[in-house]
Design a protein around this motif. Structure first.
Motif, PDB file in Angstrom:
ATOM      1  N   GLU A  38      25.806   3.640   0.539  1.00 27.52           N
ATOM      2  CA  GLU A  38      27.139   4.125   0.737  1.00 27.52           C
ATOM      3  C   GLU A  38      27.285   5.501   0.603  1.00 27.52           C
ATOM      4  N   GLU A  41      28.961  10.298   5.257  1.00 28.25           N
ATOM      5  CA  GLU A  41      28.622   9.314   6.150  1.00 28.25           C
ATOM      6  C   GLU A  41      27.556   9.525   6.961  1.00 28.25           C
ATOM      7  N   GLU A  42      27.597  10.746   7.357  1.00 31.98           N
ATOM      8  CA  GLU A  42      26.426  11.112   8.154  1.00 31.98           C
ATOM      9  C   GLU A  42      25.042  11.308   7.636  1.00 31.98           C
ATOM     10  N   ASP A  73      19.316   6.479   5.206  1.00 29.69           N
ATOM     11  CA  ASP A  73      19.453   4.887   5.336  1.00 29.69           C
ATOM     12  C   ASP A  73      19.632   4.433   6.573  1.00 29.69           C
ATOM     13  N   PRO A  74      19.089   4.423   7.858  1.00 30.50           N
ATOM     14  CA  PRO A  74      19.642   3.880   8.792  1.00 30.50           C
ATOM     15  C   PRO A  74      20.121   2.504   8.910  1.00 30.50           C
ATOM     16  N   SER A  75      19.718   1.648   7.980  1.00 31.43           N
ATOM     17  CA  SER A  75      19.843   0.218   8.027  1.00 31.43           C
ATOM     18  C   SER A  75      21.456   0.064   7.560  1.00 31.43           C
ATOM     19  N   GLY A  76      22.055   1.141   7.140  1.00 31.48           N
ATOM     20  CA  GLY A  76      23.661   1.235   6.780  1.00 31.48           C
ATOM     21  C   GLY A  76      23.992   0.427   5.534  1.00 31.48           C
ATOM     22  N   GLU A  77      23.016   0.239   4.697  1.00 30.13           N
ATOM     23  CA  GLU A  77      23.325  -0.416   3.445  1.00 30.13           C
ATOM     24  C   GLU A  77      23.802   0.596   2.312  1.00 30.13           C
ATOM     25  N   ARG A 103      23.428   7.838   6.730  1.00 27.28           N
ATOM     26  CA  ARG A 103      22.939   6.923   7.742  1.00 27.28           C
ATOM     27  C   ARG A 103      21.620   7.706   8.062  1.00 27.28           C
ATOM     28  N   GLN A 155      12.961   8.807   5.739  1.00 27.97           N
ATOM     29  CA  GLN A 155      13.561   7.293   5.998  1.00 27.97           C
ATOM     30  C   GLN A 155      12.455   6.396   5.621  1.00 27.97           C
TER      31      GLN A 155
END
Length: 534
Positions: free
Chosen positions: A250, A237-238, A244-248, A241, A67
């Motif tokens: 895709e 999706e998992e 990239d824990p920021s969620g940006e 995240r 990360q």
């Protein structure tokens, strides 16, 4: 439109490719554009731990490092181009080969990750080599599994899946239990015709452990083998995240087959064709030579693995290379700082490495064994860094630095001599990459002497395996129908770039041969140190 504008559009339109590799001391991310040039990068330093007799990394370190590495790369994109990275055309993950990550049906890690650096599977490796009539080094995953069985370890009955570090990361990010054939070749022997694990040896292994009554067959525990270019799943999706824990970032990005550092080194140096080779020299060192045919017999000093496309490769691998050399440079740094000097490490390495070129060809009679851990090629169970000289050795700074550079390649040289002198393997070109080659011309010259062959270094070789896995991801996403990896790399990525070539110097070659004979004769000193300095 400016180049900057082109790159910015490629990022916005999701046309870039991401590669991330877990090295032994650094995790690195490289984002490349459609011309395969790196446009952004990020890295995270980490270190293995020696915990209860095991060289390991924690899973917390794996994910925290991944990360942090990705975040720094994404920040580099934002800073350089003023846009947020949301999608890439493809991506790939690679890591140090071998080792043992074992999981139960609930995906729980059963024992701490056992890395390639461990030399705790000697009994298993020897028995499997005898059974298969195929060299099974101590690092290989199957040796770790069988040693756990021989040790009567409780976790084996609960085993549902075991894999390498790259296979684990890919599984968590995509949900797919797959592995690139090059990395898979460091788990269990590969059938290069069928591009899969050797079916006969899988049966032999099951028969070997049948009396234990385990509720599994070994093939069911292994990942699915894939060759370069094959579909290996998409970022979930998992997984997005996790990365990239920021969620940006895709989900849905295609991910290529995970590969080991040997395979990415071959890709990064355009060394996937027959009669080509590459040498990766950093914390560990290994030489990969793509073979025209099988070797005449089994050598315990030589690993038989494959290119990312599944072609046969002979690998001479040594667990130790630059660690002891770096420690001595660190000592010189401390010395300089004691005099109030501010030390630039790049300059210090450059000065000391170049000093080695002034030394006697055979290092003035000095001897060094820079082993932090055991070394299979020279039958050393544990490491004991050791510097040795006689009263009449020519002990000066030039010879001191030269012997440590030579010693960093000592075990590798023992293995390579088998290929070149006993098997008469022909090598058209060798490309070098890794930390040893950072000081221009020095590591390259020493390697040319050790190999007695021309060694080339490319400008891009400094990007290493992260760039190599990015190229494999780009190949998966952009290859033409029926296009081979060799053609893709040669014609589209490198397009005639052969790097800076250095021929071996005759005096250096003669000096290295004299050094290696002294090195072999002195091994009893090193083994005695292991026995007596417990």
């Amino acid at each position: 439109m400016s180049d900057l504008g082109n790159v910015k559009n490629e990022i916005i339109e999701g046309q870039t490719t991401l590669g991330i590799e877990f090295g032994s001391t650094r995790i690195k991310a490289v984002l490349i554009g459609t011309d395969f040039t790196p446009i952004a990068s990020g890295s995270h330093d980490w270190e293995n731990r020696y915990d209860n007799g095991i060289w390991t990394y924690s899973l917390e370190d794996v994910w925290g490092g991944l990360q942090d590495c990705y975040r720094k790369m994404a920040e580099d994109v934002k800073e350089k181009y003023g846009v947020t990275l949301k999608r890439t055309k493809s991506m790939g993950f690679s890591a140090m080969m071998h080792g043992y990550l074992a999981f139960d049906k609930e995906a729980n890690l059963l024992v701490p990750f056992r890395t390639w650096r461990n030399t705790i599977t000697g009994e298993a490796a020897a028995k499997l080599t005898e059974l298969f009539q195929y060299n099974i080094p101590q690092r290989w995953s199957i040796a770790h599994l069988y040693q756990a069985i021989l040790n009567g370890e409780e976790h084996v009955k609960d085993l549902d899946f075991f894999t390498t570090l790259s296979g684990y990361i890919h599984w968590r990010l995509t949900g797919k239990k797959v592995l690139g054939i090059g990395d898979a070749a460091g788990m269990f022997p590969i059938d290069t015709k069928k591009k899969d694990f050797q079916a006969g040896m899988l049966r032999q292994f099951d028969e070997l452990v049948a009396d234990k009554g385990y509720p599994w067959k070994v093939k069911d525990l292994l990942p699915q083998v894939l060759v370069a270019g094959e579909d290996a799943g998409c970022l979930t999706e998992e997984g997005a995240r996790l990365l990239d824990p920021s969620g940006e970032l895709e989900a849905g990005i295609p991910v290529c087959a995970p590969e080991g550092d040997a395979g990415t080194g071959m890709a990064a140096t355009n060394s996937v064709a027959v009669r080509t080779g590459n040498v990766s020299a950093g914390t560990s060192v290994f030489a990969m030579i793509v073979l025209e045919k099988e070797l005449s017999k089994v050598y315990t000093e030589i690993d038989m693995v494959t290119t990312p496309s599944g072609d046969l490769v002979a690998m001479s691998h040594a667990n130790n290379c630059t660690s002891d050399l770096n420690a001595w440079v660190g000592l010189f740094k401390e010395f300089a700082e004691s005099f109030g000097m501010e030390v630039d490490m790049n300059k210090l390495f450059s000065v000391l490495y170049n000093k080695a070129l002034e030394g006697d060809a055979e290092c003035g009679g000095l001897l060094s064994y820079g082993y932090y851990s055991g070394e299979n090629v020279i039958e050393l169970d544990e490491g004991r860094p050791l510097f040795v000289r006689t009263p009449d050795s020519r002990f000066n700074l030039a010879n001191f630095m030269r012997v440590h550079l030579f010693a960093a390649l000592g075990a590798l040289k023992v293995g390579m001599d088998i290929l070149t002198k006993e098997e008469n393997i022909k090598i058209d070109k060798i490309l070098g990459h890794g930390g040893l080659f950072k000081t221009k011309g020095v590591g390259q010259r020493v390697m040319a002497a050790a190999m007695n062959a021309p060694v080339s270094v490319m400008e891009t070789a400094g990007e290493g395996g992260a760039w190599g896995i990015a190229l494999l991801a780009a190949y998966m996403a952009g290859k033409e129908e029926g296009e081979t990896l060799d053609h893709y790399l040669s014609e589209k990525v490198f397009a005639g770039n052969e790097g800076t070539k250095m021929e071996p110097d005759a005096k250096d070659v003669e000096g290295f041969e004299e050094f290696i004979e002294r090195f072999k004769k002195g091994l009893d000193i090193e083994r005695s140190a292991v026995m007596n300095l417990k």
